[in-house]
Scaffold this motif. Sequence first.
Motif, PDB file in Angstrom:
ATOM      1  N   VAL A  20       0.840  -1.205   0.000  1.00 52.51           N
ATOM      2  CA  VAL A  20       0.000   0.000   0.000  1.00 52.51           C
ATOM      3  C   VAL A  20       0.872   1.250   0.000  1.00 52.51           C
ATOM      4  CG1 VAL A  20      -1.742   1.313   1.271  1.00 52.51           C
ATOM      5  CG2 VAL A  20      -1.915  -1.178   1.129  1.00 52.51           C
ATOM      6  N   PHE A  21       1.951   1.228   0.772  1.00 57.72           N
ATOM      7  CA  PHE A  21       2.880   2.359   0.785  1.00 57.72           C
ATOM      8  C   PHE A  21       3.495   2.571  -0.600  1.00 57.72           C
ATOM      9  CE2 PHE A  21       7.276   3.832   1.071  1.00 57.72           C
ATOM     10  CZ  PHE A  21       7.116   5.045   1.719  1.00 57.72           C
ATOM     11  N   LEU A  22       3.969   1.489  -1.214  1.00 54.78           N
ATOM     12  CA  LEU A  22       4.588   1.603  -2.537  1.00 54.78           C
ATOM     13  C   LEU A  22       3.590   2.066  -3.592  1.00 54.78           C
ATOM     14  CD1 LEU A  22       6.893  -1.563  -2.613  1.00 54.78           C
ATOM     15  CD2 LEU A  22       7.558   0.816  -2.242  1.00 54.78           C
ATOM     16  N   PHE A  23       2.342   1.637  -3.465  1.00 53.99           N
ATOM     17  CA  PHE A  23       1.291   2.100  -4.372  1.00 53.99           C
ATOM     18  C   PHE A  23       1.114   3.610  -4.210  1.00 53.99           C
ATOM     19  CE2 PHE A  23      -3.426   1.330  -5.719  1.00 53.99           C
ATOM     20  CZ  PHE A  23      -3.142   1.825  -6.982  1.00 53.99           C
ATOM     21  N   GLY A  24       1.130   4.082  -2.971  1.00 53.72           N
ATOM     22  CA  GLY A  24       1.019   5.514  -2.720  1.00 53.72           C
ATOM     23  C   GLY A  24       2.171   6.290  -3.337  1.00 53.72           C
ATOM     24  N   VAL A  25       3.395   5.757  -3.217  1.00 54.67           N
ATOM     25  CA  VAL A  25       4.564   6.399  -3.821  1.00 54.67           C
ATOM     26  C   VAL A  25       4.421   6.436  -5.337  1.00 54.67           C
ATOM     27  CG1 VAL A  25       7.060   6.215  -4.181  1.00 54.67           C
ATOM     28  CG2 VAL A  25       6.088   5.764  -1.920  1.00 54.67           C
ATOM     29  N   ALA A  26       3.919   5.339  -5.909  1.00 56.18           N
ATOM     30  CA  ALA A  26       3.779   5.242  -7.363  1.00 56.18           C
ATOM     31  C   ALA A  26       2.801   6.281  -7.909  1.00 56.18           C
ATOM     32  CB  ALA A  26       3.337   3.834  -7.761  1.00 56.18           C
ATOM     33  N   VAL A  27       1.668   6.462  -7.243  1.00 54.28           N
ATOM     34  CA  VAL A  27       0.658   7.385  -7.770  1.00 54.28           C
ATOM     35  C   VAL A  27       0.993   8.837  -7.447  1.00 54.28           C
ATOM     36  CG1 VAL A  27      -1.166   5.654  -7.731  1.00 54.28           C
ATOM     37  CG2 VAL A  27      -0.865   7.151  -5.747  1.00 54.28           C
ATOM     38  N   ALA A  28       1.729   9.082  -6.344  1.00 53.25           N
ATOM     39  CA  ALA A  28       2.060  10.459  -5.964  1.00 53.25           C
ATOM     40  C   ALA A  28       3.288  10.980  -6.701  1.00 53.25           C
ATOM     41  CB  ALA A  28       2.284  10.551  -4.459  1.00 53.25           C
ATOM     42  N   GLN A  29       4.211  10.066  -7.062  1.00 51.51           N
ATOM     43  CA  GLN A  29       5.450  10.450  -7.745  1.00 51.51           C
ATOM     44  C   GLN A  29       6.109  11.658  -7.072  1.00 51.51           C
ATOM     45  OE1 GLN A  29       7.190   9.068 -10.878  1.00 51.51           O
ATOM     46  NE2 GLN A  29       6.277   7.533  -9.544  1.00 51.51           N
ATOM     47  N   PRO A  30       6.567  11.506  -5.832  1.00 51.57           N
ATOM     48  CA  PRO A  30       7.168  12.623  -5.094  1.00 51.57           C
ATOM     49  C   PRO A  30       8.486  13.079  -5.719  1.00 51.57           C
ATOM     50  CG  PRO A  30       7.544  10.551  -3.951  1.00 51.57           C
ATOM     51  CD  PRO A  30       6.599  10.244  -5.068  1.00 51.57           C
ATOM     52  N   SER A 149       3.905  13.976  -0.116  1.00 50.34           N
ATOM     53  CA  SER A 149       3.713  15.044  -1.096  1.00 50.34           C
ATOM     54  C   SER A 149       4.149  16.378  -0.504  1.00 50.34           C
ATOM     55  CB  SER A 149       2.253  15.121  -1.531  1.00 50.34           C
ATOM     56  OG  SER A 149       1.853  13.907  -2.135  1.00 50.34           O
ATOM     57  N   SER A 150       5.031  17.058  -1.201  1.00 52.01           N
ATOM     58  CA  SER A 150       5.532  18.342  -0.725  1.00 52.01           C
ATOM     59  C   SER A 150       4.580  19.479  -1.056  1.00 52.01           C
ATOM     60  CB  SER A 150       6.913  18.640  -1.325  1.00 52.01           C
ATOM     61  OG  SER A 150       6.869  18.579  -2.741  1.00 52.01           O
ATOM     62  N   ASN A 151       3.696  19.267  -2.019  1.00 57.41           N
ATOM     63  CA  ASN A 151       2.746  20.303  -2.411  1.00 57.41           C
ATOM     64  C   ASN A 151       1.358  19.973  -1.873  1.00 57.41           C
ATOM     65  OD1 ASN A 151       4.721  21.654  -4.009  1.00 57.41           O
ATOM     66  ND2 ASN A 151       4.396  20.133  -5.622  1.00 57.41           N
ATOM     67  N   SER A 152       0.568  21.008  -1.632  1.00 54.59           N
ATOM     68  CA  SER A 152      -0.801  20.795  -1.165  1.00 54.59           C
ATOM     69  C   SER A 152      -1.645  20.215  -2.288  1.00 54.59           C
ATOM     70  CB  SER A 152      -1.410  22.116  -0.684  1.00 54.59           C
ATOM     71  OG  SER A 152      -1.446  23.055  -1.734  1.00 54.59           O
ATOM     72  N   PHE A 153      -2.608  19.393  -1.932  1.00 57.85           N
ATOM     73  CA  PHE A 153      -3.490  18.795  -2.930  1.00 57.85           C
ATOM     74  C   PHE A 153      -4.816  18.453  -2.286  1.00 57.85           C
ATOM     75  CE2 PHE A 153      -1.464  15.354  -0.787  1.00 57.85           C
ATOM     76  CZ  PHE A 153      -2.392  14.338  -0.745  1.00 57.85           C
TER      77      PHE A 153
END
Length: 286
Positions: A20-30, A149-153
Motif C-alpha cells: 500500500v505504501f509503494l502504491f502511494g509512492v507510485a501514484v504520488a510520484q514525489p 507530497s511536498s505540495n498541497s493537494f
Amino acid sequence: MTKSTFLHLRFPFSFFLLPVFLFGVAVAQPEGWIRVSLVFFILHFLLYPASNGYNSYFDQDEGSIGGLEHPPEATKNLYHWSLVLDLLALGLGLLIDWKFSLMLLVYGLASKAYSHPSVRLKKRPIIGWLAVGFFQGYFTLLMTVYGISSNSFNIFDWQWQLPALLSTLLLLGSYPMTQIYQHREDEKRGDFTLSLKLGILSTFYFTGAFFFVSTLGFIYYFKETYSIQIGLLFIILMTPVVGYFFYWFLKVRRDTSMADFRHTMRLNLVSALMLNLFFLIFALNL
C-alpha cells in the motif's frame, strides 16, 4: 526491551503491509525522497510494530499469530513499548505537519480498537473486517500520499480516491485468509472473525471472488490512467499468487487441516513479494 517484546512487535511483518505504501509512492510520484524515507520509517518501524505489539498484548494468543508460529508470552513490557513506539511515530509525524500526525493517531486508535476488550472489533465479523480493510487500505494510502507530497493537494480528488478504494478492495479480500488458521483459538476466545463465520472453504471462495473483482478494478485503473502495459504487468506478476492460492485450495479441499499457519504465511509471502515488486517497478518506471 525484552526478547519477547521484540518478537511480538513483529518488525518483519511490516513487509506484508508495504504494497500500500509503494502504491502511494507510485501514484504520488514525489519529487524528494527525504519525506518518503521519513514516512516509510514512521509507518513500518514505528506505527505498524506498535499496533502489532498492542494487539498481541490484549490478545494473549497461545497459538500461532501472523509472523510468529510460536509466540512467547506477551508481557506488560510489550504494552509499554507499543505505546512508546506510538508516541515516537506521532512526534516524528509532526516533522511532516500536524495533520499527518493526526492521521497517525487515528490509525493507531483504530488498530487498538480491534483488540482492546472495551471495544474489541475482532468480535464483530463484519465491522472488524471493514475496519481493517478501510484503515490498512484506503486510509493508509491517503495518509502515505499526503505524507510524501511536498505540495498541497485535494485529498478527495478522484486521482487519489480510486487507488485508495482499490487498496481497500484488495485488503477486504485478502484479510479473511490471514484468519483461516486461527479458527479454533478465535472460537475459544469468543472472537467471531469473518473467516470463522464463513468457514474454511468459503473463506477461499470469498477471497478468490474479491481478488478477481479487485484485479479487474486495477486493470481498468491502469489502462485508463496510465497504460494497458502496466495492467498486463500486474496480471503477469500476480500469476504466482493465483497459482499458489489454487495449489493450497486443492490441498485444503482434501484435508482441511492444511489450512494452517505455514501455508497461510507462504501465501502472504508470495503475495507480498509479487505486489511489492509490481508497485516498485510501477513507481520507478513512470
